[in-house]
Enzyme design. Structure first.
Site, PDB file in Angstrom:
ATOM      1  N   ARG A   1      -4.064  -6.796  22.216  1.00 43.21           N
ATOM      2  CA  ARG A   1      -2.663  -7.302  21.901  1.00 43.21           C
ATOM      3  C   ARG A   1      -2.569  -7.558  20.519  1.00 43.21           C
ATOM      4  O   ARG A   1      -1.630  -6.932  19.853  1.00 43.21           O
ATOM      5  CB  ARG A   1      -2.484  -8.707  22.503  1.00 43.21           C
TER       6      ARG A   1
ATOM      7  N   ARG B   1      -4.213 -16.730  31.407  1.00 44.02           N
ATOM      8  CA  ARG B   1      -3.512 -15.500  31.714  1.00 44.02           C
ATOM      9  C   ARG B   1      -4.467 -14.262  31.990  1.00 44.02           C
ATOM     10  O   ARG B   1      -5.476 -14.141  31.257  1.00 44.02           O
ATOM     11  CB  ARG B   1      -2.264 -14.966  30.754  1.00 44.02           C
TER      12      ARG B   1
ATOM     13  N   LYS C   1       5.303 -18.681  19.230  1.00 37.86           N
ATOM     14  CA  LYS C   1       6.857 -18.266  19.401  1.00 37.86           C
ATOM     15  C   LYS C   1       7.363 -18.907  20.646  1.00 37.86           C
ATOM     16  O   LYS C   1       8.340 -19.562  20.627  1.00 37.86           O
ATOM     17  CB  LYS C   1       6.934 -16.720  19.587  1.00 37.86           C
TER      18      LYS C   1
ATOM     19  N   ARG D   1       9.916  -5.550  19.775  1.00 37.03           N
ATOM     20  CA  ARG D   1       8.498  -5.586  19.583  1.00 37.03           C
ATOM     21  C   ARG D   1       8.192  -4.307  18.827  1.00 37.03           C
ATOM     22  O   ARG D   1       6.866  -3.960  18.595  1.00 37.03           O
ATOM     23  CB  ARG D   1       7.713  -5.864  20.845  1.00 37.03           C
TER      24      ARG D   1
ATOM     25  N   ARG E   1      -6.220 -21.211  25.381  1.00 39.91           N
ATOM     26  CA  ARG E   1      -4.695 -21.336  25.735  1.00 39.91           C
ATOM     27  C   ARG E   1      -4.818 -21.420  27.444  1.00 39.91           C
ATOM     28  O   ARG E   1      -5.591 -20.581  27.934  1.00 39.91           O
ATOM     29  CB  ARG E   1      -3.760 -20.369  25.401  1.00 39.91           C
TER      30      ARG E   1
HETATM   31  P1  ADP Z   1       2.037 -12.513  23.589  1.00 40.91           P
HETATM   32  O1  ADP Z   1       3.139 -12.668  22.665  1.00 40.91           O
HETATM   33  O2  ADP Z   1       1.641 -13.793  23.615  1.00 40.91           O
HETATM   34  O3  ADP Z   1       1.275 -11.304  23.687  1.00 40.91           O
HETATM   35  P2  ADP Z   1       3.803 -11.864  25.777  1.00 40.91           P
HETATM   36  O4  ADP Z   1       4.226 -13.189  26.927  1.00 40.91           O
HETATM   37  O5  ADP Z   1       5.304 -12.108  24.881  1.00 40.91           O
HETATM   38  O6  ADP Z   1       2.792 -12.468  24.852  1.00 40.91           O
HETATM   39  O7  ADP Z   1       3.997 -10.673  26.389  1.00 40.91           O
HETATM   40  C1  ADP Z   1       3.008 -10.190  27.455  1.00 40.91           C
HETATM   41  C2  ADP Z   1       2.984  -9.047  27.716  1.00 40.91           C
HETATM   42  O8  ADP Z   1       4.292  -8.359  28.151  1.00 40.91           O
HETATM   43  C3  ADP Z   1       2.753  -7.860  26.403  1.00 40.91           C
HETATM   44  O9  ADP Z   1       1.376  -7.883  26.138  1.00 40.91           O
HETATM   45  C4  ADP Z   1       3.472  -6.715  26.698  1.00 40.91           C
HETATM   46  O10 ADP Z   1       2.486  -6.201  27.771  1.00 40.91           O
HETATM   47  C5  ADP Z   1       4.562  -7.319  27.588  1.00 40.91           C
HETATM   48  N1  ADP Z   1       5.677  -7.334  26.857  1.00 40.91           N
HETATM   49  C6  ADP Z   1       6.349  -8.401  26.454  1.00 40.91           C
HETATM   50  N2  ADP Z   1       7.499  -8.300  25.753  1.00 40.91           N
HETATM   51  C7  ADP Z   1       7.441  -6.917  25.712  1.00 40.91           C
HETATM   52  C8  ADP Z   1       8.344  -5.911  24.685  1.00 40.91           C
HETATM   53  N3  ADP Z   1       9.446  -6.654  24.102  1.00 40.91           N
HETATM   54  N4  ADP Z   1       7.985  -4.691  24.679  1.00 40.91           N
HETATM   55  C9  ADP Z   1       7.041  -4.116  25.436  1.00 40.91           C
HETATM   56  N5  ADP Z   1       6.096  -5.109  26.218  1.00 40.91           N
HETATM   57  C10 ADP Z   1       6.436  -6.343  26.234  1.00 40.91           C
END
Ligand code: ADP
Ligand code: ZN
Length: 215
Positions: A173, A162, A13, A88, A127
């Site tokens: 996740r 990370r 993404k 999400r 990554r």
């Molecule tokens: P990835 O898609 O690689 O898991 P992101 O960088 O999008 O990682 O998100 C990292 C973390 O941030 C998620 O695991 C969650 O804890 C939090 N997060 C990000 N976006 C949201 C969202 N829309 N709702 C709830 N938690 C979120």
């Protein structure tokens, strides 16, 4: 363009969003980046989010909606936006729908990046992300390595794994994605907005998104 990017962690993404911003000036809005910056800054938002993030759990819908309501009202969103990592959950998608109606904004497309689980797992463990919050360039130790000394080719800061890229947090996740986020595909399918793309090449994905938005 006004696009939502759906897909498991590691589906690409962020990479696709970055490439699309270069195409038409639409901005990338990544809730993950916003939250990581808040954690780094140690501010109120960061303190609330940090524990959830490190465990690979979602932060609360209320917190996310506060962030996104403020963000989508910023003037730079008028050029279009690529939502990366939001919504999400079904409650977030419903809240977004109301918010966009209030702001008189219509989504063009919801892109579902469909990537096999073995590829996802391999990508997440290999990554690396630039630790400079203004850069956050994404690397992969196999396919797009940082400089030999482990620093970012763009800005020179260390490229790091990370905190939520431990095996345990990755598993969490992925299961959270399956349980909470997958249902959004159905939600947006009912609105006739979904384009599923099955490809491992970000260039190809970008081209398909461009074509679909033009229609
Ligand atoms: P990835 O898609 O690689 O898991 P992101 O960088 O999008 O990682 O998100 C990292 C973390 O941030 C998620 O695991 C969650 O804890 C939090 N997060 C990000 N976006 C949201 C969202 N829309 N709702 C709830 N938690 C979120
Ligand atoms: Zn960098």
């Amino acid at each position: 363009m006004r696009v939502v990017l759906l897909g498991a962690p590691g589906a690409g993404k962020g990479t696709v969003a970055k490439q699309l911003t270069e195409y038409d000036g639409s901005i990338q809005i990544s809730t993950g980046d916003i939250l990581r910056n808040a954690v780094k800054a140690g501010n109120e938002l960061g303190k609330k989010a940090q524990g959830f993030m490190e465990r690979g759990e979602l932060v609360t819908d209320d917190l996310i909606m506060d962030i996104m309501e403020a963000r989508l009202k910023e003037p730079d969103c008028a050029k279009g936006f690529l939502l990366d990592g939001f919504p999400r959950t079904i409650p977030q998608a419903e809240a977004l729908k109301k918010l966009l109606a209030k702001l008189n904004i219509k989504l063009d497309l919801v892109v579902n990046l469909d990537v096999p689980t073995d590829v996802i797992l391999d990508r997440l463990t290999t990554r690396r992300t630039c630790s400079n919050s203004d850069c956050q360039e994404i690397y992969n130790i196999k396919s797009k390595p940082p400089k030999p000394d482990g620093t970012c080719a763009k800005c020179g800061s260390p490229a790091v794994q990370r905190a939520d890229e431990t095996e345990e947090a990755i598993k969490k996740r992925l299961s959270t994605y399956n349980e909470k986020t997958m249902p959004l595909i159905d939600f947006y399918q009912k609105e006739g907005l979904v384009k599923s793309i099955f490809s491992l090449s970000s260039e190809e994905i970008v081209n398909q998104v461009k074509a679909a938005v033009k229609k």
